[in-house]
Scaffold this active site. Structure first.
Site, mmCIF file in Angstrom:
data_model
loop_
_atom_site.group_PDB
_atom_site.id
_atom_site.type_symbol
_atom_site.label_atom_id
_atom_site.label_comp_id
_atom_site.label_asym_id
_atom_site.label_seq_id
_atom_site.Cartn_x
_atom_site.Cartn_y
_atom_site.Cartn_z
ATOM 1 N N HIS A 71 26.924 99.358 79.643
ATOM 2 C CA HIS A 71 25.577 99.661 79.633
ATOM 3 C C HIS A 71 24.854 98.278 79.267
ATOM 4 C CE1 HIS A 71 24.847 104.037 79.095
ATOM 5 N NE2 HIS A 71 25.771 103.916 78.487
ATOM 6 N N ASP A 119 4.365 71.886 72.375
ATOM 7 C CA ASP A 119 4.598 73.418 72.774
ATOM 8 C C ASP A 119 5.140 73.286 74.320
ATOM 9 O OD1 ASP A 119 3.966 76.178 72.413
ATOM 10 O OD2 ASP A 119 3.359 76.151 74.446
#
Length: 533
Positions: free
Chosen positions: A308, A518
């Site tokens: 999965h 950033d």
């Protein structure tokens, strides 16, 4: 990236039972542990606490120590982490006083590290695992020491920022198995060594132990699926896709002849990984994983979880987020039931990626840790501690497939106070530690991904992060593999960024504009973007 096989908790408990003196408390621990493995948590906890009181009243200190650790395991199954730490620590301290080294070691690697991680106390988790490592080296019985080293190595990989700790532990086990002339143990150790080298991106170095594990298992007339998995992963890491596919197909044929359903599922996953690495073969890869999922009634819970998980990764790369979420959640539940810590962490990475791309980062399971790591980076900037900054940044980058679930505004708010107080030196520190621009560094290694500005920010937008003009500061990002220690390799991000033309005059006067901070964080995402762009 491949991780070590998860710890088999039945085998881990056997290590403890094999080294303790035979007594009624040992049989009790076996009974309690069996209930935990079956998911019968309430009866297990009741049995532990009832008998704990009886042994305490009888003055049986060894039994009390054993059942305190058993109680901690039950509490961990209920995810009552603080209580689990309390019980395990009490049992560990009592084991120390009684010189029960095997029990002390077991508590240090089987309970405490994961509980501390869940509580956000990663330093204590690492200390517990390191303590277990030191204790397992003191075990007199060489075979028991080798097996315990293998178990501790799995935990070290989970909690340590330096994967070489796990590698060292496995190499010690390998030496012991060779001295004992134990080809089965040696094959397992060689396979685990290859897996941990792949986890360190030392794929070229991993090929040799993987092939040796395959040879040793073949000489005994068996196909060790884990060895073939490691070999396929190593070959893929070396970009030898055709050879990896051939290895997966050959091993798959062998395990089918042996009737090994777990091995068949594992190698179907490995084959799907090779297909996913081939251009235009993603549908064939998904079809192969569907074939593995059809075996879920015949395979272990943990193997079903691995299938999965791989399906969720492949679907995520294809942008099928709803299907990704379904498979990742199935994997997470199964990994928890199997007490597979590494698997649970891997499933959470996929889930965090999905929720971040959907614009719902608050739902990401890795968000609390991501927020803590951004704060750790800010603290490291304030203290000018480059090692702590690099460590936190590396962990932060591992929390999702392309972008950790902390928004730009949240990052700015966390760093705001530091930059306001000491903007110039802080900005210089961030730039110096976020990227490297020296020609000598750029001259070595190989580029595995390069993204120009447009492609870089298109991916962020598709992931649910829409940067405005002022914060599109990265003009170009490059992901490279660069030589580190010996033959090992590490991934590094390089970027060129600057204040944008949209910035106003007062912004240009800043010594370190927030957009540059950033951009430094954005640049690291090029490593994850290599799978998507």
């Amino acid at each position: 990236m491949m991780t070590l096989e998860s710890l088999d908790w039945s085998q881990a408990a056997d290590l403890l039972h094999g080294s303790l003196e035979v007594g009624s408390w040992t049989a009790l621990h076996e009974s309690i542990h069996a209930k935990i493995l079956k998911g019968e948590y309430s009866p297990a906890l009741t049995e532990a606490q009832t008998n704990l009181q009886k042994l305490h009243d009888a003055g049986c200190q060894e039994g009390v120590a054993v059942l305190l650790v058993a109680e901690a395991e039950c509490l961990s199954a209920f995810r009552n982490w603080r209580a689990a730490v309390g019980a395990a620590t009490e049992g560990l301290l009592l084991a120390q006083r009684l010189s029960l080294r095997s029990l002390e070691c077991y508590a240090s690697f089987a309970v405490l590290p994961y509980a501390y991680l869940q509580l956000g106390e990663s330093d204590k988790a690492s200390e517990a695992a390191q303590h277990a490592y030191e204790l397992c080296r003191q075990i007199v019985d060489r075979k028991m020491r080798a097996k315990t080293c293998m178990a501790v190595a799995r935990v070290l990989q989970l909690v340590s920022s330096d994967a070489s700790d796990a590698e060292t532990c496995i190499r010690e086990a390998l030496v012991a198995f060779r001295a004992l002339d134990d080809p089965v143990g040696e094959a397992a150790a060689q396979s685990s060594l290859a897996q941990v080298l792949v986890a360190q991106d030392a794929c070229h170095e991993a090929v040799r132990p993987a092939r040796e594990a395959v040879r040793l298992s073949s000489e005994r007339g068996r196909c060790l699926a884990a060895a073939h998995e490691a070999l396929v992963a190593a070959l893929l890491g070396c970009n030898r896709v055709a050879e990896a596919r051939q290895a997966a197909e050959g091993a798959l044929s062998e395990v089918r002849q042996q009737g090994d359903k777990n091995g068949e599922a594992a190698l179907l996953v490995a084959l799907a990984q090779t297909l996913a690495a081939e251009k235009g073969a993603s549908e064939e890869a998904l079809s192969t994983l569907q074939e593995a999922l059809k075996l879920r009634q015949q395979i272990s819970l943990e193997m079903s979880a691995k299938v999965h998980l791989e399906a969720s990764r492949l679907l995520c790369r294809s942008g099928m987020l709803d299907e990704t979420l379904e498979h990742a959640q199935e994997a997470l539940v199964s990994f928890r039931q199997a007490r597979d810590w590494l698997g649970e962490r891997s499933a959470n990475v996929v889930l965090s990626e999905v929720y971040t791309r959907r614009g719902e980062p608050q739902l990401a399971p890795n968000r609390p840790e991501a927020m803590r790591l951004v704060k750790d980076m800010a603290q490291a900037v304030q203290e000018r501690n480059a090692d702590h900054y690099h460590s936190a940044a590396a962990k932060y980058a591992s929390l999702a497939m392309s972008g950790a679930p902390v928004s730009t505004s949240e990052q700015r708010e966390i760093f705001k106070g530091i930059l306001q107080r000491d903007v110039g030196p802080s900005g210089d520190f961030i730039r110096a530690n976020a990227v490297s621009t020296t020609s000598s560094t750029m001259a070595v290694g190989s580029t595995f991904k390069k993204a120009e500005k447009t492609a870089f920010y298109v991916h962020f937008r598709n992931s649910g992060i829409a940067y405005g003009p002022r914060y599109r500061a990265v003009d170009m990002a490059i992901g490279r593999s660069t030589p580190a220690k010996g033959d090992e390799f590490e991934a590094a991000a390089y970027a060129v960024y600057q204040i944008q033309e949209d910035a106003e005059d007062w912004e240009r006067s800043l010594s370190s504009h927030p957009s540059l901070l950033d951009a430094a964080l954005q640049s690291g995402s090029i490593i994850g973007l290599a799978q998507h762009l």
